[in-house]
Design an enzyme around this catalytic site. Structure first.
Site, PDB file in Angstrom:
ATOM      1  N   LYS B  48       0.845  -1.200   0.000  1.00 63.22           N
ATOM      2  CA  LYS B  48       0.000   0.000   0.000  1.00 63.22           C
ATOM      3  C   LYS B  48       0.879   1.248   0.000  1.00 63.22           C
ATOM      4  O   LYS B  48       1.966   1.232   0.580  1.00 63.22           O
ATOM      5  CB  LYS B  48      -0.943  -0.017   1.195  1.00 63.22           C
ATOM      6  CG  LYS B  48      -2.070  -1.019   0.977  1.00 63.22           C
ATOM      7  CD  LYS B  48      -3.116  -1.019   2.074  1.00 63.22           C
ATOM      8  CE  LYS B  48      -4.101  -2.161   1.798  1.00 63.22           C
ATOM      9  NZ  LYS B  48      -4.957  -2.442   2.949  1.00 63.22           N
ATOM     10  N   LYS B  53       7.320   1.504   3.509  1.00 64.02           N
ATOM     11  CA  LYS B  53       7.102   2.476   4.589  1.00 64.02           C
ATOM     12  C   LYS B  53       5.740   2.294   5.262  1.00 64.02           C
ATOM     13  O   LYS B  53       5.566   2.673   6.423  1.00 64.02           O
ATOM     14  CB  LYS B  53       7.178   3.894   4.025  1.00 64.02           C
ATOM     15  CG  LYS B  53       8.535   4.274   3.470  1.00 64.02           C
ATOM     16  CD  LYS B  53       9.458   4.789   4.558  1.00 64.02           C
ATOM     17  CE  LYS B  53      10.788   5.276   3.977  1.00 64.02           C
ATOM     18  NZ  LYS B  53      11.710   5.732   5.015  1.00 64.02           N
ATOM     19  N   THR B  75       4.631  13.957  11.496  1.00 65.47           N
ATOM     20  CA  THR B  75       5.972  13.655  10.988  1.00 65.47           C
ATOM     21  C   THR B  75       6.383  14.727   9.994  1.00 65.47           C
ATOM     22  O   THR B  75       5.540  15.470   9.489  1.00 65.47           O
ATOM     23  CB  THR B  75       6.055  12.260  10.337  1.00 65.47           C
ATOM     24  OG1 THR B  75       7.432  11.864  10.262  1.00 65.47           O
ATOM     25  CG2 THR B  75       5.467  12.258   8.925  1.00 65.47           C
ATOM     26  N   SER B  78       8.774  14.473   2.921  1.00 64.26           N
ATOM     27  CA  SER B  78       8.075  14.785   1.676  1.00 64.26           C
ATOM     28  C   SER B  78       7.969  13.523   0.835  1.00 64.26           C
ATOM     29  O   SER B  78       7.532  13.543  -0.294  1.00 64.26           O
ATOM     30  CB  SER B  78       8.831  15.864   0.903  1.00 64.26           C
ATOM     31  OG  SER B  78      10.156  15.435   0.684  1.00 64.26           O
ATOM     32  N   ASN B  80       7.803   8.870   0.773  1.00 62.97           N
ATOM     33  CA  ASN B  80       6.896   7.749   0.972  1.00 62.97           C
ATOM     34  C   ASN B  80       6.395   7.643   2.411  1.00 62.97           C
ATOM     35  O   ASN B  80       5.265   7.219   2.641  1.00 62.97           O
ATOM     36  CB  ASN B  80       7.602   6.440   0.597  1.00 62.97           C
ATOM     37  CG  ASN B  80       7.813   6.312  -0.912  1.00 62.97           C
ATOM     38  OD1 ASN B  80       7.041   6.851  -1.700  1.00 62.97           O
ATOM     39  ND2 ASN B  80       8.859   5.598  -1.313  1.00 62.97           N
ATOM     40  N   TYR B 115      -4.884  11.294   1.175  1.00 64.65           N
ATOM     41  CA  TYR B 115      -5.073  10.345   2.278  1.00 64.65           C
ATOM     42  C   TYR B 115      -5.635  11.050   3.510  1.00 64.65           C
ATOM     43  O   TYR B 115      -5.688  10.462   4.595  1.00 64.65           O
ATOM     44  CB  TYR B 115      -3.749   9.651   2.624  1.00 64.65           C
ATOM     45  CG  TYR B 115      -3.263   8.689   1.554  1.00 64.65           C
ATOM     46  CD1 TYR B 115      -4.100   7.686   1.072  1.00 64.65           C
ATOM     47  CD2 TYR B 115      -1.984   8.774   1.034  1.00 64.65           C
ATOM     48  CE1 TYR B 115      -3.662   6.802   0.096  1.00 64.65           C
ATOM     49  CE2 TYR B 115      -1.535   7.889   0.057  1.00 64.65           C
ATOM     50  CZ  TYR B 115      -2.378   6.908  -0.406  1.00 64.65           C
ATOM     51  OH  TYR B 115      -1.950   6.047  -1.372  1.00 64.65           O
ATOM     52  N   ASP B 172      21.139 -17.611   0.942  1.00 60.88           N
ATOM     53  CA  ASP B 172      22.514 -17.353   1.383  1.00 60.88           C
ATOM     54  C   ASP B 172      22.679 -15.898   1.817  1.00 60.88           C
ATOM     55  O   ASP B 172      23.463 -15.588   2.699  1.00 60.88           O
ATOM     56  CB  ASP B 172      23.495 -17.651   0.236  1.00 60.88           C
ATOM     57  CG  ASP B 172      23.406 -19.087  -0.234  1.00 60.88           C
ATOM     58  OD1 ASP B 172      23.557 -19.982   0.613  1.00 60.88           O
ATOM     59  OD2 ASP B 172      23.142 -19.312  -1.435  1.00 60.88           O
ATOM     60  N   GLY B 182      16.194   2.525   8.569  1.00 64.49           N
ATOM     61  CA  GLY B 182      15.022   1.890   9.183  1.00 64.49           C
ATOM     62  C   GLY B 182      14.764   0.502   8.602  1.00 64.49           C
ATOM     63  O   GLY B 182      14.590  -0.480   9.326  1.00 64.49           O
ATOM     64  N   ALA B 208      26.045   8.496  -1.681  1.00 64.13           N
ATOM     65  CA  ALA B 208      25.399   8.834  -0.398  1.00 64.13           C
ATOM     66  C   ALA B 208      25.807   7.742   0.583  1.00 64.13           C
ATOM     67  O   ALA B 208      24.978   7.068   1.185  1.00 64.13           O
ATOM     68  CB  ALA B 208      23.874   8.885  -0.553  1.00 64.13           C
ATOM     69  N   LYS B 272       8.992  -6.301 -15.957  1.00 61.94           N
ATOM     70  CA  LYS B 272       7.747  -5.553 -16.226  1.00 61.94           C
ATOM     71  C   LYS B 272       7.110  -5.025 -14.953  1.00 61.94           C
ATOM     72  O   LYS B 272       5.880  -4.969 -14.845  1.00 61.94           O
ATOM     73  CB  LYS B 272       6.728  -6.420 -16.995  1.00 61.94           C
ATOM     74  CG  LYS B 272       7.252  -7.085 -18.234  1.00 61.94           C
ATOM     75  CD  LYS B 272       7.674  -6.104 -19.299  1.00 61.94           C
ATOM     76  CE  LYS B 272       8.213  -6.839 -20.516  1.00 61.94           C
ATOM     77  NZ  LYS B 272       8.921  -5.910 -21.417  1.00 61.94           N
TER      78      LYS B 272
END
Lengths: 314, 314
Positions: B48, B53, B75, B78, B80, B115, B172, B182, B208, B272
């Site tokens: 979802k 996240k 929170t 910007s 997910n 949301y 493995d 996280g 990064a 795909k």
């Protein structure tokens, strides 16, 4: 004209099953809410070579006699059928000759060559393609496997909806895209052979609506130089596919270009799967005809997922 | 510092199971052949809101006391996590406040607003984000749900590999991308808690590489103004995620930008499915370290599929 039956399609399925993927049937709560119906997407974009075409090509190759296998197969196509026939042939130790227009996209030439087929280039006209194909047939004795005007190919394409109904039998509608009519012929034979009360619908771009015109007028009427983003649906019905569709299909609806693009984007964004524009046509007709499909259970054949990412319409 | 255990992650899974998707584990014969190993992709792009996240955010919301639920959550993000917290809160009748930089992409603002969260805009600096968040906490008593520096969020993220090992236990390696850590913290706790002999690997963009530097130097060292196509991995480890990763992770590998882009394209073209650049990092390190992964069975966490189709890197 010999028309396929559900028995032919069941036999095709037993024949090709060890070679193909049994593709998943996916749903999206969000799309169901958006369109007020229950959508079941049969995802042939996850099929080998990224399209349902692998089913028909495999059935055609496996239906050859040993002598025919020895002589090889030939087709003219620059699209998914060429790659499908090349791979189906290679998996069965059969030589494939593919006639392609010299201006076909490099990525398609590479795909077909990658599957080990022998490519013969020709001028980009239908006449040149047919002549070159005939020449190869005469020289090698190869069997022509037409992309849709072929009994065994149609039976192979029908196995996608056989699997769909095996997983989800209580559908009100099954929708498939219509180009040359191979998938539509197989789908309609399959669905009506299993349950006559399921309505079988063809989805066609408004800009390449030869099947719609042929179906409603009662006379086979090919498209002349159609232009649509749904580049897998530019071809016109043949006598064979027209006869099957006339017998089995309940309705053909057309979709506007902007609907096709919007539905392609919706499926990419919301379902996170890659489908080609031709496949979006099935959702586009649901979007354009809400009164027909409201609260219904609808199976939709997603025909493929081969897209040029450098030429997205959004 | 309280570090999560496999028991915490199992409890999180029981808690969030009715709300999340149990996402599929996909394979590709072609990619297996290309990289000479067996790849099992745990597809959180189908989760979802299109990202793992949602697991952590849902666990955080469900772990609130009734009084905390009444006061809501907040929170600053910007990405997910903002959408995930907004949806998780709405599904549980909890108010969500999201602090977003005023220059966030319109599509992300829309998603969060869609949301039902209340958005507060602020200047695009970390200081402004933290101050605005603190102000909302003081005014409303809302509980802060940090994107990764949060025990319950980490336990939620760990449930993805719990499901992966439930379906495919004889691996493995398990590889997950590392941003703020996280997902990596949850993944490593989960995998090592189930089977210590599975090697747990972090995949980080070379551009990064704060986790790589912190991990190899033994000192927590945040990135300064990193630039990478993998925009979900720009954040740096916290004390909490660094501690967990130091304890549980066997190795961190970095991936070059061109590898990330090539692997993203490979997964789009061959599987795909739509994955975001951050997710491609896990395959990119397999590509860059063939001697490590040859003939191995490898689980890869595909973190999400939220992509701006107008800004594709290929």
């Amino acid at each position: 004209m010999l028309l396929p039956t559900i028995t032919d399609i069941r036999e095709a399925h037993s024949r090709i099953k060890p070679y193909i993927h049994w593709t998943p049937v996916l749903s999206s709560q969000l799309l169901n809410e958006l369109f007020n119906c229950s959508l079941f997407f049969k995802c042939e974009n996850f099929q080998k070579v990224g399209a349902f075409k692998f089913r028909g090509a495999t059935n055609a190759v496996l239906s050859l006699t040993p002598e025919e296998k020895r002589r090889g197969v030939v087709t003219h196509s620059s699209g998914n059928h060429a790659a499908a026939l090349a791979l189906a042939a290679r998996m069965n130790g059969v030589k494939a000759n593919i006639v392609m227009p010299e201006n076909a996209p490099v990525v398609k030439k590479k795909a077909v060559a990658g599957y080990g087929a022998e490519i013969t280039f020709c001028k980009p006209t239908l006449q040149a393609r047919e002549e070159t194909t005939r020449m190869i047939m005469e020289k090698t004795g190869a069997t022509l496997v037409h992309p849709y005007d072929n009994f065994n190919v149609i039976c192979g394409q029908g196995t996608a909806s056989l699997e769909l109904l095996d997983e989800k039998s209580d559908l009100d509608f099954v929708i498939a895209p219509v180009g040359g009519g191979g998938l539509m012929s197989g789908t309609s034979t399959s669905v009506k052979g299993i349950n006559k009360s399921i309505r079988v619908i063809g989805a066609e771009p408004l800009n390449a609506n030869d099947a719609f015109i042929s179906f409603t007028s009662g006379t086979l009427t090919p498209s002349v130089n159609p232009h649509t983003i749904a580049d897998g649906l530019l071809t016109s019905l043949s006598e064979l596919t027209y006869s099957i569709i006339k017998n089995n299909v309940d309705e053909i609806y057309t979709a506007k270009e902007e609907s096709i693009i919007e539905c392609m984007l919706l499926i990419w964004e919301r379902m996170k799967i890659i489908i080609e524009p031709s496949s979006a046509t099935v959702l586009a007709i649901v979007r354009e005809n809400p009164e027909v499909f409201r609260n219904k259970k609808i199976g939709l054949i997603i025909s493929g997922g081969n897209v040029d990412f450098r030429k997205l319409p959004f």
